[in-house]
Design a protein around this motif. Structure first.
Motif, PDB file in Angstrom:
ATOM      1  N   UNK A  84       0.948  -1.518  -0.008  1.00  0.00           N
ATOM      2  CA  UNK A  84       0.007  -0.166   0.123  1.00  0.00           C
ATOM      3  C   UNK A  84       0.976   1.337  -0.328  1.00  0.00           C
ATOM      4  N   UNK A  85       0.844   1.747  -1.244  1.00  0.00           N
ATOM      5  CA  UNK A  85       1.494   3.372  -0.921  1.00  0.00           C
ATOM      6  C   UNK A  85       0.346   4.769  -1.740  1.00  0.00           C
ATOM      7  N   UNK A  86       1.587   5.656  -0.547  1.00  0.00           N
ATOM      8  CA  UNK A  86       0.681   6.404  -0.627  1.00  0.00           C
ATOM      9  C   UNK A  86       1.003   7.761  -1.756  1.00  0.00           C
ATOM     10  N   UNK A  87       0.630   7.823  -3.070  1.00  0.00           N
ATOM     11  CA  UNK A  87       0.720   8.638  -4.417  1.00  0.00           C
ATOM     12  C   UNK A  87       2.547   9.362  -4.275  1.00  0.00           C
ATOM     13  N   UNK A  88       2.366  10.475  -3.538  1.00  0.00           N
ATOM     14  CA  UNK A  88       3.732  11.170  -3.241  1.00  0.00           C
ATOM     15  C   UNK A  88       4.666   9.810  -2.838  1.00  0.00           C
ATOM     16  N   UNK A  89       4.694   9.128  -2.419  1.00  0.00           N
ATOM     17  CA  UNK A  89       6.029   7.715  -1.886  1.00  0.00           C
ATOM     18  C   UNK A  89       5.394   6.486  -3.351  1.00  0.00           C
ATOM     19  N   UNK A  90       5.266   6.631  -4.154  1.00  0.00           N
ATOM     20  CA  UNK A  90       5.610   5.862  -5.069  1.00  0.00           C
ATOM     21  C   UNK A  90       6.283   6.267  -5.870  1.00  0.00           C
ATOM     22  N   UNK A  91       7.228   5.991  -6.591  1.00  0.00           N
ATOM     23  CA  UNK A  91       9.127   5.644  -7.701  1.00  0.00           C
ATOM     24  C   UNK A  91       8.352   5.689  -9.243  1.00  0.00           C
ATOM     25  N   UNK A  92       7.520   6.645  -9.490  1.00  0.00           N
ATOM     26  CA  UNK A  92       7.478   6.504 -11.291  1.00  0.00           C
ATOM     27  C   UNK A  92       8.679   6.216 -11.722  1.00  0.00           C
ATOM     28  N   UNK A  93       9.887   6.701 -12.330  1.00  0.00           N
ATOM     29  CA  UNK A  93      10.892   5.908 -12.767  1.00  0.00           C
ATOM     30  C   UNK A  93      10.590   4.464 -12.647  1.00  0.00           C
ATOM     31  N   UNK A  94      10.447   4.027 -11.233  1.00  0.00           N
ATOM     32  CA  UNK A  94      10.712   2.207 -10.602  1.00  0.00           C
ATOM     33  C   UNK A  94       9.696   1.244 -11.043  1.00  0.00           C
ATOM     34  N   UNK A  95       8.371   2.594 -11.724  1.00  0.00           N
ATOM     35  CA  UNK A  95       7.138   1.737 -11.650  1.00  0.00           C
ATOM     36  C   UNK A  95       7.154   1.505 -13.062  1.00  0.00           C
ATOM     37  N   UNK A  96       7.846   2.626 -13.943  1.00  0.00           N
ATOM     38  CA  UNK A  96       7.597   2.485 -15.109  1.00  0.00           C
ATOM     39  C   UNK A  96       8.514   1.580 -16.045  1.00  0.00           C
ATOM     40  N   UNK A  97      10.011   0.651 -15.106  1.00  0.00           N
ATOM     41  CA  UNK A  97      10.478   0.440 -15.393  1.00  0.00           C
ATOM     42  C   UNK A  97      10.542  -1.258 -15.404  1.00  0.00           C
ATOM     43  N   UNK A  98       9.604  -1.161 -14.158  1.00  0.00           N
ATOM     44  CA  UNK A  98       8.894  -2.391 -14.061  1.00  0.00           C
ATOM     45  C   UNK A  98       7.933  -2.714 -14.693  1.00  0.00           C
ATOM     46  N   UNK A  99       6.782  -1.687 -15.191  1.00  0.00           N
ATOM     47  CA  UNK A  99       6.330  -2.185 -16.062  1.00  0.00           C
ATOM     48  C   UNK A  99       6.762  -2.591 -17.837  1.00  0.00           C
ATOM     49  N   UNK A 100       7.952  -1.854 -17.483  1.00  0.00           N
ATOM     50  CA  UNK A 100       8.197  -2.468 -19.384  1.00  0.00           C
ATOM     51  C   UNK A 100       9.115  -4.213 -19.157  1.00  0.00           C
ATOM     52  N   UNK A 101       9.866  -4.259 -17.608  1.00  0.00           N
ATOM     53  CA  UNK A 101       9.880  -5.719 -17.493  1.00  0.00           C
ATOM     54  C   UNK A 101       9.349  -6.460 -17.856  1.00  0.00           C
ATOM     55  N   UNK A 102       7.531  -6.684 -17.235  1.00  0.00           N
ATOM     56  CA  UNK A 102       6.770  -7.532 -17.591  1.00  0.00           C
ATOM     57  C   UNK A 102       5.965  -7.567 -18.703  1.00  0.00           C
ATOM     58  N   UNK A 103       6.462  -6.468 -19.378  1.00  0.00           N
ATOM     59  CA  UNK A 103       5.591  -6.598 -20.571  1.00  0.00           C
ATOM     60  C   UNK A 103       6.498  -7.368 -21.323  1.00  0.00           C
ATOM     61  N   UNK A 104       7.964  -7.133 -21.681  1.00  0.00           N
ATOM     62  CA  UNK A 104       8.864  -7.874 -22.187  1.00  0.00           C
ATOM     63  C   UNK A 104       9.001  -8.879 -21.899  1.00  0.00           C
ATOM     64  N   UNK A 105       8.473  -9.337 -20.367  1.00  0.00           N
ATOM     65  CA  UNK A 105       8.286 -11.107 -20.398  1.00  0.00           C
ATOM     66  C   UNK A 105       7.031 -11.564 -20.797  1.00  0.00           C
ATOM     67  N   UNK A 106       6.465 -10.872 -21.356  1.00  0.00           N
ATOM     68  CA  UNK A 106       4.762 -11.340 -21.965  1.00  0.00           C
ATOM     69  C   UNK A 106       5.057 -11.192 -23.845  1.00  0.00           C
ATOM     70  N   UNK A 107       6.522 -11.096 -23.766  1.00  0.00           N
ATOM     71  CA  UNK A 107       6.897 -10.760 -24.959  1.00  0.00           C
ATOM     72  C   UNK A 107       7.383 -12.338 -25.259  1.00  0.00           C
ATOM     73  N   UNK A 108       7.937 -13.208 -24.350  1.00  0.00           N
ATOM     74  CA  UNK A 108       8.986 -14.337 -24.833  1.00  0.00           C
ATOM     75  C   UNK A 108       8.087 -15.504 -23.597  1.00  0.00           C
ATOM     76  N   UNK A 109       7.296 -15.676 -24.164  1.00  0.00           N
ATOM     77  CA  UNK A 109       6.335 -16.276 -23.158  1.00  0.00           C
ATOM     78  C   UNK A 109       6.740 -17.940 -23.109  1.00  0.00           C
TER      79      UNK A 109
END
Length: 132
Positions: A84-109
């Motif tokens: 659980x996180x407040x908006x001000x505690x969310x690291x948006x760069x880290x979040x975007x990188x995590x999303x990119x890694x997950x999307x990459x994993x979906x390309x190579x199933x």
């Protein structure tokens, strides 16, 4: 009829929030729902989402809540979630990188856990929406 609800949000690390509120809106596996005072008792599995609640002063607060369980009983709401996180505690760069890694994993199933990758993308999207 009671007017207030006691909300407690717990994560594995800590009690994230505890206080009186007027209403809560979150998302379970069956869709979004709102909890008001005198709500019928229930238990619901939660999806990663933006959870919004209104404090007694009428201020709307929002937090990112990850997967978990919500329990409602006698004007009490308990959310037990993995994060659980407040908006001000969310690291948006880290979040975007995590999303990119997950999307990459979906390309190579080959040999990956599809549900885990999909959940990682959903968590990232919901964190970004919380930050908006």
């Amino acid at each position: 009829m009671a007017k207030n609800i006691k909300l407690t949000i717990l994560t594995p690390e800590k009690e994230f929030y505890s206080g009186e509120i007027l209403r809560l809106n979150t998302e379970g596996e069956d869709g979004r729902f709102t909890i008001l005072a005198s709500h019928v008792p229930m238990v619901s599995p939660l999806k990663p989402t933006v959870t919004i609640f209104t404090d007694l002063a009428g201020k709307e607060l929002k937090v990112f809540t990850s997967t978990g369980i919500l329990r409602v009983y006698t004007d009490n709401v308990e959310i037990l979630c993995s994060a659980c996180e407040w908006p001000e505690d969310i690291d948006i760069l880290r979040t975007k990188k995590a999303k990119e890694r997950a999307e990459e994993r979906l390309l190579h199933t080959d040999g990956i856990d599809l549900k885990r990758a999909e959940n990682a993308i959903l968590r990232s999207i919901m964190r970004m929406k919380t930050k908006e």
